[in-house]
Design an enzyme around this catalytic site. Structure first.
Site, short mmCIF file in Angstrom:
data_model
loop_
_atom_site.label_atom_id
_atom_site.label_comp_id
_atom_site.label_asym_id
_atom_site.label_seq_id
_atom_site.Cartn_x
_atom_site.Cartn_y
_atom_site.Cartn_z
N CYS A 83 -6.25 2.55 5.40
CA CYS A 83 -6.98 1.31 5.69
C CYS A 83 -6.52 0.81 7.06
CB CYS A 83 -6.72 0.27 4.61
SG CYS A 83 -5.03 -0.40 4.65
N HIS B 24 0.85 -1.20 0.00
CA HIS B 24 0.00 0.00 0.00
C HIS B 24 0.88 1.25 0.00
CE1 HIS B 24 -3.96 -1.88 1.64
NE2 HIS B 24 -3.34 -2.70 0.80
N GLU C 240 0.95 4.03 1.75
CA GLU C 240 1.47 4.51 3.03
C GLU C 240 2.63 3.64 3.51
OE1 GLU C 240 -3.03 5.44 3.19
OE2 GLU C 240 -1.74 3.86 2.38
N CYS D 107 -2.66 0.08 7.10
CA CYS D 107 -1.84 1.28 7.08
C CYS D 107 -1.99 2.07 8.38
CB CYS D 107 -2.17 2.13 5.87
SG CYS D 107 -1.71 1.29 4.32
#
Length: 185
Positions: free
Chosen positions: A112, A82, A84, A115
């Site tokens: 999410c 992801h 991040e 993260c």
């Protein structure tokens, strides 16, 4: 070789060139920093190199861009890739430290659940984000079940939270991803 090895998740080549073109850019306002991550997310979709998410770390005192990352789940075949987490990993590698308390993380979208944990454990001192998680959910992404008052959970750990911000602009990467029939994962 027995098949067990560590692999580095590669960020797209365009990202390094884009960051290099920014130099040691200082972005003084929260809106500038969020727009930067929205541009990363849009470029990621336009280049077909991953999902509609971008993130960056900025030096807290100077607002100087330090590290960035984009979502590369599909091309890397790794669910943890992801934006991040990629930005945090890049910052840790660049700084040589796992304590990122001198930095702010900025994301094109609300983090999410995965993260959220990475942000908490990185010890960044603030989080700015653009789109609410519901925008990602509307496209089909599963953002997981965060604690209901997740802002307060981060704040209690000394992490300031601001967002959603620039909501219409922050929705653009999701709309483009939807129009291009991007893979949902």
């Amino acid at each position: 070789m027995n098949g067990l090895f560590l692999s580095e998740i590669k960020q797209p080549a365009w990202l390094a060139k884009y960051i290099e073109s920014c130099g040691n850019r200082i972005m003084t306002t929260p809106e500038e920093r969020i727009r930067f991550t929205i541009r990363l997310a849009l470029e990621n979709v336009k280049n077909g190199t991953g999902g509609p998410f971008g993130a960056a770390l900025f030096e807290r005192k100077s607002n100087r861009l330090f590290a960035a990352g984009v979502n590369v789940v599909v091309p890397s075949g790794q669910t943890l890739a992801h934006a991040e987490l990629m930005a945090l990993s890049n910052a840790e590698r660049l700084s040589g430290a796992i304590n990122l308390s001198d930095y702010e993380i900025v994301s094109s979208c609300e983090p999410c659940v995965m993260c959220f944990g990475g942000i908490m454990w990185s010890r960044v001192t603030s989080l700015l984000y653009g789109a609410p998680g519901s925008f990602a959910g509307a496209v089909g992404f599963d953002e997981g079940d965060k604690v209901p008052d997740w802002h307060s959970s981060l704040t209690s750990r000394g992490i300031e939270v601001a967002g959603p911000m620039l909501i219409e602009e922050a929705n653009e990467p999701f709309e483009l991803y939807r129009r291009l029939s991007g893979q949902i994962y």
